[in-house]
Design a protein around this motif. Sequence first.
Motif, PDB file in Angstrom:
ATOM      1  N   GLU A  77       0.724  -1.393  -9.320  1.00 29.53           N
ATOM      2  CA  GLU A  77       0.833  -2.801  -9.709  1.00 29.53           C
ATOM      3  C   GLU A  77       0.759  -3.708  -8.474  1.00 29.53           C
ATOM      4  O   GLU A  77       0.094  -4.736  -8.487  1.00 29.53           O
ATOM      5  CB  GLU A  77       2.132  -3.066 -10.477  1.00 29.53           C
ATOM      6  CG  GLU A  77       2.197  -2.421 -11.844  1.00 29.53           C
ATOM      7  CD  GLU A  77       1.316  -3.110 -12.887  1.00 29.53           C
ATOM      8  OE1 GLU A  77       0.770  -4.196 -12.615  1.00 29.53           O
ATOM      9  OE2 GLU A  77       1.186  -2.542 -13.984  1.00 29.53           O
ATOM     10  N   ARG A  78       1.479  -3.323  -7.402  1.00 27.18           N
ATOM     11  CA  ARG A  78       1.424  -4.109  -6.167  1.00 27.18           C
ATOM     12  C   ARG A  78       0.026  -4.045  -5.550  1.00 27.18           C
ATOM     13  O   ARG A  78      -0.498  -5.049  -5.086  1.00 27.18           O
ATOM     14  CB  ARG A  78       2.462  -3.612  -5.162  1.00 27.18           C
ATOM     15  CG  ARG A  78       3.841  -4.145  -5.407  1.00 27.18           C
ATOM     16  CD  ARG A  78       4.786  -3.887  -4.252  1.00 27.18           C
ATOM     17  NE  ARG A  78       4.911  -2.505  -3.829  1.00 27.18           N
ATOM     18  CZ  ARG A  78       5.648  -1.575  -4.430  1.00 27.18           C
ATOM     19  NH1 ARG A  78       6.350  -1.884  -5.500  1.00 27.18           N
ATOM     20  NH2 ARG A  78       5.696  -0.348  -3.982  1.00 27.18           N
ATOM     21  N   ALA A  79      -0.562  -2.875  -5.531  1.00 22.77           N
ATOM     22  CA  ALA A  79      -1.884  -2.688  -4.920  1.00 22.77           C
ATOM     23  C   ALA A  79      -2.966  -3.467  -5.654  1.00 22.77           C
ATOM     24  O   ALA A  79      -3.952  -3.880  -5.051  1.00 22.77           O
ATOM     25  CB  ALA A  79      -2.244  -1.207  -4.890  1.00 22.77           C
ATOM     26  N   ARG A  80      -2.774  -3.688  -6.929  1.00 21.00           N
ATOM     27  CA  ARG A  80      -3.760  -4.432  -7.717  1.00 21.00           C
ATOM     28  C   ARG A  80      -3.957  -5.847  -7.158  1.00 21.00           C
ATOM     29  O   ARG A  80      -5.005  -6.438  -7.310  1.00 21.00           O
ATOM     30  CB  ARG A  80      -3.304  -4.498  -9.176  1.00 21.00           C
ATOM     31  CG  ARG A  80      -4.383  -4.954 -10.111  1.00 21.00           C
ATOM     32  CD  ARG A  80      -3.904  -5.256 -11.489  1.00 21.00           C
ATOM     33  NE  ARG A  80      -3.096  -4.280 -12.151  1.00 21.00           N
ATOM     34  CZ  ARG A  80      -3.168  -4.006 -13.448  1.00 21.00           C
ATOM     35  NH1 ARG A  80      -4.040  -4.623 -14.203  1.00 21.00           N
ATOM     36  NH2 ARG A  80      -2.369  -3.133 -13.990  1.00 21.00           N
TER      37      ARG A  80
ATOM     38  N   LEU B 269       0.784  -1.236   0.000  1.00 22.91           N
ATOM     39  CA  LEU B 269       0.000   0.000   0.000  1.00 22.91           C
ATOM     40  C   LEU B 269       0.818   1.291   0.000  1.00 22.91           C
ATOM     41  O   LEU B 269       0.304   2.343   0.346  1.00 22.91           O
ATOM     42  CB  LEU B 269      -0.961  -0.014   1.197  1.00 22.91           C
ATOM     43  CG  LEU B 269      -1.969  -1.168   1.191  1.00 22.91           C
ATOM     44  CD1 LEU B 269      -2.797  -1.154   2.463  1.00 22.91           C
ATOM     45  CD2 LEU B 269      -2.862  -1.098  -0.034  1.00 22.91           C
ATOM     46  N   ALA B 270       2.062   1.237  -0.382  1.00 24.83           N
ATOM     47  CA  ALA B 270       2.902   2.437  -0.539  1.00 24.83           C
ATOM     48  C   ALA B 270       3.007   3.260   0.742  1.00 24.83           C
ATOM     49  O   ALA B 270       2.839   4.479   0.741  1.00 24.83           O
ATOM     50  CB  ALA B 270       2.397   3.304  -1.696  1.00 24.83           C
ATOM     51  N   ILE B 271       3.292   2.577   1.834  1.00 21.44           N
ATOM     52  CA  ILE B 271       3.558   3.268   3.102  1.00 21.44           C
ATOM     53  C   ILE B 271       5.040   3.600   3.087  1.00 21.44           C
ATOM     54  O   ILE B 271       5.878   2.729   3.277  1.00 21.44           O
ATOM     55  CB  ILE B 271       3.219   2.385   4.320  1.00 21.44           C
ATOM     56  CG1 ILE B 271       1.786   1.894   4.253  1.00 21.44           C
ATOM     57  CG2 ILE B 271       3.518   3.117   5.618  1.00 21.44           C
ATOM     58  CD1 ILE B 271       0.736   2.968   4.341  1.00 21.44           C
ATOM     59  N   VAL B 272       5.368   4.842   2.841  1.00 18.81           N
ATOM     60  CA  VAL B 272       6.777   5.221   2.691  1.00 18.81           C
ATOM     61  C   VAL B 272       7.165   6.402   3.575  1.00 18.81           C
ATOM     62  O   VAL B 272       8.260   6.922   3.462  1.00 18.81           O
ATOM     63  CB  VAL B 272       7.116   5.539   1.212  1.00 18.81           C
ATOM     64  CG1 VAL B 272       6.943   4.313   0.342  1.00 18.81           C
ATOM     65  CG2 VAL B 272       6.278   6.691   0.692  1.00 18.81           C
ATOM     66  N   ILE B 273       6.279   6.798   4.464  1.00 23.13           N
ATOM     67  CA  ILE B 273       6.554   7.946   5.323  1.00 23.13           C
ATOM     68  C   ILE B 273       7.079   7.435   6.664  1.00 23.13           C
ATOM     69  O   ILE B 273       6.458   6.580   7.283  1.00 23.13           O
ATOM     70  CB  ILE B 273       5.270   8.782   5.514  1.00 23.13           C
ATOM     71  CG1 ILE B 273       4.767   9.274   4.152  1.00 23.13           C
ATOM     72  CG2 ILE B 273       5.523   9.960   6.443  1.00 23.13           C
ATOM     73  CD1 ILE B 273       3.389   9.879   4.169  1.00 23.13           C
ATOM     74  N   PRO B 274       8.224   7.917   7.141  1.00 22.49           N
ATOM     75  CA  PRO B 274       8.782   7.443   8.405  1.00 22.49           C
ATOM     76  C   PRO B 274       7.801   7.600   9.575  1.00 22.49           C
ATOM     77  O   PRO B 274       7.026   8.554   9.623  1.00 22.49           O
ATOM     78  CB  PRO B 274      10.007   8.336   8.619  1.00 22.49           C
ATOM     79  CG  PRO B 274      10.360   8.821   7.251  1.00 22.49           C
ATOM     80  CD  PRO B 274       9.067   8.926   6.504  1.00 22.49           C
ATOM     81  N   ARG B 275       7.837   6.664  10.495  1.00 21.89           N
ATOM     82  CA  ARG B 275       6.883   6.637  11.605  1.00 21.89           C
ATOM     83  C   ARG B 275       6.918   7.910  12.447  1.00 21.89           C
ATOM     84  O   ARG B 275       5.912   8.291  13.031  1.00 21.89           O
ATOM     85  CB  ARG B 275       7.145   5.429  12.478  1.00 21.89           C
ATOM     86  CG  ARG B 275       5.962   5.151  13.375  1.00 21.89           C
ATOM     87  CD  ARG B 275       6.094   3.983  14.268  1.00 21.89           C
ATOM     88  NE  ARG B 275       6.920   2.937  13.748  1.00 21.89           N
ATOM     89  CZ  ARG B 275       7.134   1.809  14.365  1.00 21.89           C
ATOM     90  NH1 ARG B 275       6.562   1.594  15.513  1.00 21.89           N
ATOM     91  NH2 ARG B 275       7.919   0.887  13.868  1.00 21.89           N
TER      92      ARG B 275
ATOM     93  N   LEU C 114       0.808   6.726   0.137  1.00 19.09           N
ATOM     94  CA  LEU C 114       0.890   7.568  -1.059  1.00 19.09           C
ATOM     95  C   LEU C 114       0.130   6.948  -2.229  1.00 19.09           C
ATOM     96  O   LEU C 114       0.124   7.493  -3.325  1.00 19.09           O
ATOM     97  CB  LEU C 114       2.354   7.802  -1.436  1.00 19.09           C
ATOM     98  CG  LEU C 114       3.153   8.567  -0.385  1.00 19.09           C
ATOM     99  CD1 LEU C 114       4.591   8.769  -0.853  1.00 19.09           C
ATOM    100  CD2 LEU C 114       2.519   9.903  -0.065  1.00 19.09           C
ATOM    101  N   LEU C 115      -0.509   5.831  -1.983  1.00 13.40           N
ATOM    102  CA  LEU C 115      -1.260   5.131  -3.022  1.00 13.40           C
ATOM    103  C   LEU C 115      -2.574   5.843  -3.317  1.00 13.40           C
ATOM    104  O   LEU C 115      -3.335   6.170  -2.412  1.00 13.40           O
ATOM    105  CB  LEU C 115      -1.559   3.700  -2.552  1.00 13.40           C
ATOM    106  CG  LEU C 115      -2.403   2.848  -3.490  1.00 13.40           C
ATOM    107  CD1 LEU C 115      -1.615   2.508  -4.738  1.00 13.40           C
ATOM    108  CD2 LEU C 115      -2.848   1.586  -2.782  1.00 13.40           C
TER     109      LEU C 115
END
Length: 145
Positions: free
Chosen positions: A80-83, A39-45, A54-55
């Motif tokens: 593509e991953r989220a699909r 799910l494009a979790i790319v923001i530091p905690r 960001l998806l």
Amino acid sequence: YNSKGIAAANHYDTGRNMVAMIAGAKRYILAPPKECSKLAIVIPRKHPAHMFSLLNWGHISLLDDPKVMSMPEQERGWLERARETLAIETVLKAGEVLYIPSFWFHYIVSLQKGAQCNTRSGVPDEPNHYFGGRDTVQKCMDSSY
């Protein structure tokens, strides 16, 4: 209160969430905690927006559209991953209530001008053995950077 077309970024809430639509309608896409890595979790905690993805679920249909010539490579990869994500979609209409379990990701689009009321309650002590929970999301986020 919300206007038609407004989207809430894909995110999770730590508490259980009950959403009641008073007027209008909203489209929800929900994914369990175990799908975090897709799910494009790319923001530091430590960042205030760490619970957001960001998806943009609204762009998945563009992947197979031959008219779409240009899409950032990173976004295409996320889509593509989220699909392949285990996710459910529903439309919440006036008079209906939706329960969103703790740590479930949800993306929301207002389909009509409307109003909603929601309330959150505590966090479950134990994760769901099939869908995951807080620990699942924390491990995912730690491995994303």
